[in-house]
Design a protein around this motif. Structure first.
Motif: not given
Length: 364
Positions: A87-115
């Motif tokens: 989204f564009q905070a300077d103009e109060k607009k939202v861009t197309s939905r093929d944009t974004g930032d991070q999205a992930y799932v994982g597990a962490k523990g004694y073995f380390g981290d898998v993402r």
């Protein structure tokens, strides 16, 4: 621009505290959900390739995110992270939905981290960010040479395993998978009149790295074989071709040392480009490039001052070597709001990329 949600300030000079930058909206029966975000607005004036100044008030990476975790067992935690910055905070607009930032799932523990999911490349986090992970201007890196010669997606379709800390030593291994249903069309890097399509076979890249920390000192090394940038050049300006294309390799090493409120870092990074028939035919024979950089950040109490110098050496005779300088400073208005100013000199033709930027950020 590369961004982190929480500013990467050193201890004693944090732009904001973690407690001021996230709100726990649910925490019950081993499940926790945090809500966080920021609004970043900037003014910039930067020269384009012709040397003309381009200026604007613009959104500078405003983000809205969710972070959740729950106890799978007494020593294993599952988690997710979902961030939106389309989204564009300077103009109060939202861009197309093929944009974004991070999205992930994982597990962490004694073995380390898998993402699994979409997140920054390992070479970005461990090698490039310690030099400059600034508000607007960063020094160039080898990824600038790769994008445009293969898939533009460096973040998606990845799985990474990060080990526990073994007496200061930690390693990470991962892969990015791209199926044969994905293809892209690009314009040549050297000859911009050349257009072609790269159709990649189903492939899984390899990237990995190791990091060692001893007190205030740390050193990290990362390698990426860029397998998903390899493919077949099937069309060059309407002419049918059948040439195998390979991007090359990417690797680097970075060392950091913290002395009180001062953190210094040094980097050496390489894009080892392929010089095949397909590279030349497609206008992508860019040649090797080496990046040697020094960066520093100092917390003065009410914010940070920081700067970086980088020398870029190009193997391709059509591109001149150059020296980049980035300087900047932040000032804390409150525990959740700060302002900043930065300037950059790229040493490029027509002073392209040189400029000035300033802005304000509010985090919650």
């Amino acid at each position: 621009m590369k961004k982190t949600l929480l500013a990467t300030a050193i201890a004693g000079a944090m732009v904001v505290s973690a407690s001021a930058s996230a709100a726990t909206v649910y925490n019950q029966d081993g499940t926790k959900l945090d809500l966080y975000g920021n609004i970043q607005i900037a003014y910039y004036d930067v020269k384009d390739a012709s040397g003309d100044g381009q200026n604007e008030i613009a959104d500078n990476g405003s983000t809205f995110g969710f972070a959740a975790e729950h106890a799978i067992s007494s020593d294993v935690t599952g988690y997710l992270k979902l961030e939106f910055d389309d989204f564009q905070a300077d103009e109060k607009k939202v861009t197309s939905r093929d944009t974004g930032d991070q999205a992930y799932v994982g597990a962490k523990g004694y073995f380390g981290d898998v993402r699994l999911g979409s997140y920054d490349p390992l070479i970005d986090d461990w090698i490039q960010d310690p030099i400059t992970n600034n508000e607007y201007f960063d020094v160039s890196d080898s990824s600038n040479r790769i994008l445009g010669v293969g898939t533009n997606d460096r973040e998606g379709d990845k799985v990474t395993f990060t080990s526990p800390n073994f007496g200061g030593l930690q390693f990470a291994l991962g892969t990015q998978y791209k199926g044969n249903a994905e293809e892209d069309t690009f314009t040549g890097v050297i000859d911009t009149d050349v257009e072609h399509t790269v159709e990649s076979d189903s492939s899984a890249s390899f990237f990995g790295g190791a990091k060692y920390t001893a007190g205030a000192f740390s050193v990290a090394a990362v390698y990426d074989n860029l397998e998903n940038f390899d493919g077949t050049v099937t069309d060059i300006n309407g002419t049918a071709t059948d040439l195998d294309y390979k991007a090359g390799d990417q690797y680097g090493v970075t060392a950091q040392y913290t002395m009180g409120a001062l953190r210094v870092a040094a980097k050496y990074e390489v894009f080892d480009a392929d010089t095949s028939e397909a590279s030349d035919a497609a206008g992508f024979d860019v040649g090797d490039s080496d990046y040697a950089a020094l960066g520093a950040r100092y917390g003065y109490g009410m914010g940070d001052v920081y700067g970086a110098y980088q020398n870029i050496s190009y193997d391709n005779s059509n591109i001149d070597d150059r020296n980049e300088v980035i300087v900047g400073a932040t000032y804390n208005i409150s525990s959740a709001m700060y302002t900043w100013v930065e300037a950059a000199s790229r040493d490029a033709e027509n002073d392209a990329g040189d400029g000035f930027a300033t802005g304000i950020t509010y985090l919650f």
